[in-house]
Write an enzyme that holds these catalytic residues in place. Structure first.
Site, short mmCIF file in Angstrom:
data_model
loop_
_atom_site.label_atom_id
_atom_site.label_comp_id
_atom_site.label_asym_id
_atom_site.label_seq_id
_atom_site.Cartn_x
_atom_site.Cartn_y
_atom_site.Cartn_z
N LYS A 34 -2.21 -1.54 -3.89
CA LYS A 34 -3.06 -0.35 -3.88
C LYS A 34 -2.26 0.91 -3.95
O LYS A 34 -1.28 0.99 -3.21
CB LYS A 34 -3.87 -0.41 -2.58
CG LYS A 34 -4.62 0.81 -2.22
CD LYS A 34 -5.26 0.57 -0.88
CE LYS A 34 -5.98 1.84 -0.48
NZ LYS A 34 -6.40 1.80 0.88
N ARG B 202 -10.69 10.03 1.95
CA ARG B 202 -10.55 10.66 3.27
C ARG B 202 -11.70 11.60 3.55
O ARG B 202 -12.05 11.82 4.71
CB ARG B 202 -9.18 11.32 3.38
CG ARG B 202 -8.12 10.24 3.43
CD ARG B 202 -6.70 10.74 3.51
NE ARG B 202 -5.78 9.62 3.33
CZ ARG B 202 -4.49 9.74 3.18
NH1 ARG B 202 -3.94 10.94 3.18
NH2 ARG B 202 -3.74 8.68 3.02
N LYS C 278 0.86 -1.19 0.00
CA LYS C 278 0.00 0.00 0.00
C LYS C 278 0.89 1.23 0.00
O LYS C 278 1.68 1.45 0.93
CB LYS C 278 -0.89 -0.02 1.24
CG LYS C 278 -1.77 1.21 1.36
CD LYS C 278 -2.75 1.06 2.51
CE LYS C 278 -3.58 2.31 2.67
NZ LYS C 278 -4.52 2.19 3.82
C1 PBG Z 1 -7.51 2.90 5.57
C2 PBG Z 1 -7.73 2.92 4.11
C3 PBG Z 1 -7.55 3.96 3.17
C4 PBG Z 1 -8.05 3.48 1.95
C5 PBG Z 1 -8.45 2.18 2.17
N1 PBG Z 1 -8.21 1.84 3.50
C6 PBG Z 1 -7.14 5.36 3.33
C7 PBG Z 1 -5.77 5.75 3.66
O1 PBG Z 1 -4.84 4.96 3.79
O2 PBG Z 1 -5.64 6.95 3.85
C8 PBG Z 1 -8.13 4.26 0.68
C9 PBG Z 1 -9.15 3.77 -0.30
C10 PBG Z 1 -9.50 4.72 -1.39
O3 PBG Z 1 -8.85 5.77 -1.59
O4 PBG Z 1 -10.46 4.43 -2.10
N2 PBG Z 1 -6.22 3.00 6.02
#
Ligand code: PBG
Length: 323
Positions: free
Chosen positions: A248, A205, A195
């Protein structure tokens, strides 16, 4: 000189020929739809930067999940906006937390719909970080226990899969151990192994009200230029007991998806994130692109790169386009 025996165009002449030699196929089962649970009743609010995506109270999320299942979507991943936030993200592991309620509601109404729970603290902490904070730092080992507790409470509520996304070192191992000790050894872990600290999470967010109150996530999420390090992250999660790996965002990291596919034999998921969705939506609303074709071409590229599973806000539209 041109060798006229070699004419790739022969196989492109008709739709039937093209279908015959098509190499990559999207299927309805490939898609997972993200949904955002919030407190209240009868509540539905569209996220301004993600047209078509809503914050939904538990009763509404159950309706939404049932409608998606009816369309042909086979899985959802749940995020939660708790009633209140605190320093340790208590809402993430509360027995009657908003996600726990949503899981129970969906599993009782639509038992055959696969329910994945995103396991993280950032939507539940007052500071918006994915772990415990002390002196401006996100502490790793201190966060593991809370993430493990969150995963256990989600699985107890009936989640079919837990999906840790906090990017704490050792989180998969900690969660595996906690699940096993709680008699939940049959629950798979879909690990957000790779990630990246990405600007493409912006709209999410807003949806999850989870922007960090100070600093950013670069001290725990990965640096986008790094590919070899991504292999190391995946390898560690495999060793810790991950059942499914996830990369991701998706489209700006297709090379990483391909590398993980080539090196590891676990099922591979990719998350087509909020910003990737928003870019297509915005251009489509301006009439600048053909939304359906851009959507299918994008999702196909993720599959072709090697993903078996695609998490996308377009899950419903994609399934509809395939039928
Ligand atoms: C939680 C999380 C995030 C996303 C999925 N799980 C946000 C982040 O890391 O700030 C992002 C998913 C998206 O942008 O669609 N940590």
């Amino acid at each position: 000189m041109f060798d006229s025996t070699q004419r790739p165009r022969r196989l492109r002449k008709t739709p039937a020929l093209r279908a015959l030699v098509r190499e990559t196929h999207l299927r309805p089962e490939d898609f997972i739809l993200p949904l955002f649970a919030c407190p209240g009743k009868n509540f539905r609010r569209e996220i301004s930067s993600m047209p078509g995506v809503h914050n939904l109270s538990v009763d509404e999320i159950v309706r939404e999940a049932a409608a998606a299942f009816e369309t042909g979507v086979r899985g959802v991943i749940l995020f939660g906006l708790p009633e209140s936030k605190d320093a340790t993200g208590t809402g993430a592991y509360a027995e009657h937390g908003v996600v726990q309620q949503a899981i129970r509601g969906i599993k009782s109404e639509v038992p055959d719909l696969l329910v994945i729970a995103d396991t993280c603290l950032c939507e539940y902490t007052s500071h918006g970080h994915c772990g415990v904070v002390e002196g401006g730092e996100v502490l790793n080992d201190e966060s593991l226990e809370l993430l493990a507790r969150t995963a256990v409470s989600q699985a107890r509520a009936g989640a079919d899969i837990v999906a840790p996304s906090a990017m704490m070192d050792g989180q998969v191992g900690a969660i595996r151990e906690a699940l096993d000790q709680d008699g939940l050894g049959h629950i798979p872990i879909m690990s957000y192994a790779v990630k990246f600290a990405s600007a493409f999470y912006g709209p999410f967010r807003e949806a999850a009200d989870s922007a960090p109150a100070f600093g950013d996530r670069r001290a725990y999420q990965m640096d986008p230029p790094n590919a070899r390090e991504a292999m190391r992250e995946a390898e560690l999660d495999v060793a810790e007991g991950a059942d499914i790996l996830l990369v991701k965002p998706a489209t700006v990291f297709l090379d990483i998806i391909k590398m993980v596919r080539d090196r590891f034999d676990l099922p591979l998921a990719a998350y087509h994130v909020s910003g990737e969705y928003a870019l297509i939506k915005a251009a489509a609303q301006k009439g600048w692109i053909d939304e359906q074709r851009v959507m299918i071409e994008t999702l196909t590229s993720i599959k072709r790169a090697g993903a078996d599973i695609i998490l996308t806000y377009y899950a419903r539209e994609a399934v509809r386009a395939l039928s």
